[in-house]
Design a protein around this motif. Sequence first.
Motif, short mmCIF file in Angstrom:
data_model
loop_
_atom_site.label_atom_id
_atom_site.label_comp_id
_atom_site.label_asym_id
_atom_site.label_seq_id
_atom_site.Cartn_x
_atom_site.Cartn_y
_atom_site.Cartn_z
N MET A 1 0.85 -1.17 0.00
CA MET A 1 0.00 0.00 0.00
C MET A 1 0.90 1.24 0.00
SD MET A 1 -2.92 1.13 2.79
CE MET A 1 -4.16 -0.05 2.32
N SER A 2 0.61 2.14 -0.90
CA SER A 2 1.43 3.34 -1.02
C SER A 2 1.15 4.28 0.16
CB SER A 2 1.13 4.06 -2.33
OG SER A 2 -0.15 4.65 -2.30
N PHE A 3 2.02 5.25 0.31
CA PHE A 3 1.86 6.23 1.38
C PHE A 3 0.54 6.97 1.22
CE2 PHE A 3 2.22 10.57 2.95
CZ PHE A 3 2.47 10.33 4.29
N SER A 4 0.22 7.38 0.01
CA SER A 4 -1.02 8.14 -0.21
C SER A 4 -2.25 7.27 0.07
CB SER A 4 -1.08 8.73 -1.61
OG SER A 4 -1.03 7.72 -2.59
N ASP A 5 -2.17 5.98 -0.26
CA ASP A 5 -3.28 5.07 0.05
C ASP A 5 -3.44 4.90 1.56
OD1 ASP A 5 -3.83 4.68 -2.63
OD2 ASP A 5 -2.82 2.73 -2.74
N ARG A 6 -2.31 4.77 2.25
CA ARG A 6 -2.36 4.65 3.72
C ARG A 6 -2.95 5.90 4.34
NH1 ARG A 6 2.69 1.99 3.52
NH2 ARG A 6 3.73 3.98 3.80
N ARG A 7 -2.54 7.04 3.81
CA ARG A 7 -3.05 8.33 4.32
C ARG A 7 -4.56 8.43 4.08
NH1 ARG A 7 -2.80 12.02 8.08
NH2 ARG A 7 -3.56 14.00 7.31
N ALA A 8 -5.00 8.04 2.89
CA ALA A 8 -6.43 8.08 2.57
C ALA A 8 -7.21 7.16 3.49
CB ALA A 8 -6.66 7.71 1.11
N LEU A 9 -6.66 5.98 3.79
CA LEU A 9 -7.33 5.04 4.69
C LEU A 9 -7.38 5.60 6.11
CD1 LEU A 9 -8.75 2.37 5.07
CD2 LEU A 9 -6.51 1.29 5.36
N GLU A 10 -6.31 6.23 6.56
CA GLU A 10 -6.30 6.85 7.88
C GLU A 10 -7.37 7.95 7.97
OE1 GLU A 10 -2.37 8.30 8.68
OE2 GLU A 10 -1.51 6.29 8.72
N ASP A 11 -7.47 8.76 6.93
CA ASP A 11 -8.49 9.81 6.90
C ASP A 11 -9.89 9.21 6.94
OD1 ASP A 11 -6.49 11.71 6.79
OD2 ASP A 11 -6.72 12.09 4.64
N LEU A 12 -10.10 8.16 6.16
CA LEU A 12 -11.39 7.49 6.13
C LEU A 12 -11.71 6.87 7.49
CD1 LEU A 12 -13.86 6.55 4.58
CD2 LEU A 12 -12.51 4.68 3.65
N ASN A 13 -10.73 6.26 8.12
CA ASN A 13 -10.94 5.69 9.45
C ASN A 13 -11.33 6.77 10.45
OD1 ASN A 13 -10.41 3.03 8.70
ND2 ASN A 13 -8.24 3.17 9.23
N SER A 14 -10.71 7.95 10.35
CA SER A 14 -11.05 9.05 11.25
C SER A 14 -12.48 9.51 11.03
CB SER A 14 -10.09 10.23 11.03
OG SER A 14 -8.80 9.89 11.44
N GLU A 15 -12.88 9.64 9.77
CA GLU A 15 -14.26 10.04 9.46
C GLU A 15 -15.24 9.01 9.98
OE1 GLU A 15 -15.22 11.51 5.45
OE2 GLU A 15 -13.04 11.51 5.11
N LYS B 1 -19.18 2.98 0.73
CA LYS B 1 -18.69 2.89 -0.65
C LYS B 1 -17.19 3.16 -0.71
CE LYS B 1 -19.50 4.57 -5.34
NZ LYS B 1 -18.30 3.92 -5.73
N ARG B 2 -16.74 4.14 0.02
CA ARG B 2 -15.31 4.46 0.01
C ARG B 2 -14.48 3.31 0.60
NH1 ARG B 2 -15.28 10.09 2.78
NH2 ARG B 2 -13.03 9.77 2.80
N TYR B 3 -14.98 2.68 1.67
CA TYR B 3 -14.28 1.51 2.22
C TYR B 3 -14.22 0.38 1.19
CZ TYR B 3 -13.43 2.68 7.16
OH TYR B 3 -12.95 3.20 8.33
N LEU B 4 -15.32 0.15 0.51
CA LEU B 4 -15.34 -0.91 -0.50
C LEU B 4 -14.36 -0.59 -1.63
CD1 LEU B 4 -19.14 -1.74 -0.67
CD2 LEU B 4 -17.30 -3.15 0.33
#
Length: 64
Positions: A1-15, A39-42
């Motif tokens: 998983m790229s850094f940007s993907d990890r960051r996006a997942l962290e943001d999604l987890n926070s939301e 939908k974003r998680y999927l």
Amino acid sequence: MSFSDRRALEDLNSEASALQKQIDAGMPVHPGEIHDLVKRYLDMGEPFKAQRLAEHLPDEEEWR
């Protein structure tokens, strides 16, 4: 998983965490907000996290 993907997942987890706190507190949450996060998680390949949130969705015909 790229850094940007990890960051996006962290943001999604926070939301999702903030939304879950609203749900747990009994505050009203529009089903569309839940649907968007599901939908974003999927889209990110996180079906188990999506399923946990989807459990809070009413039947589709109730909110669309």
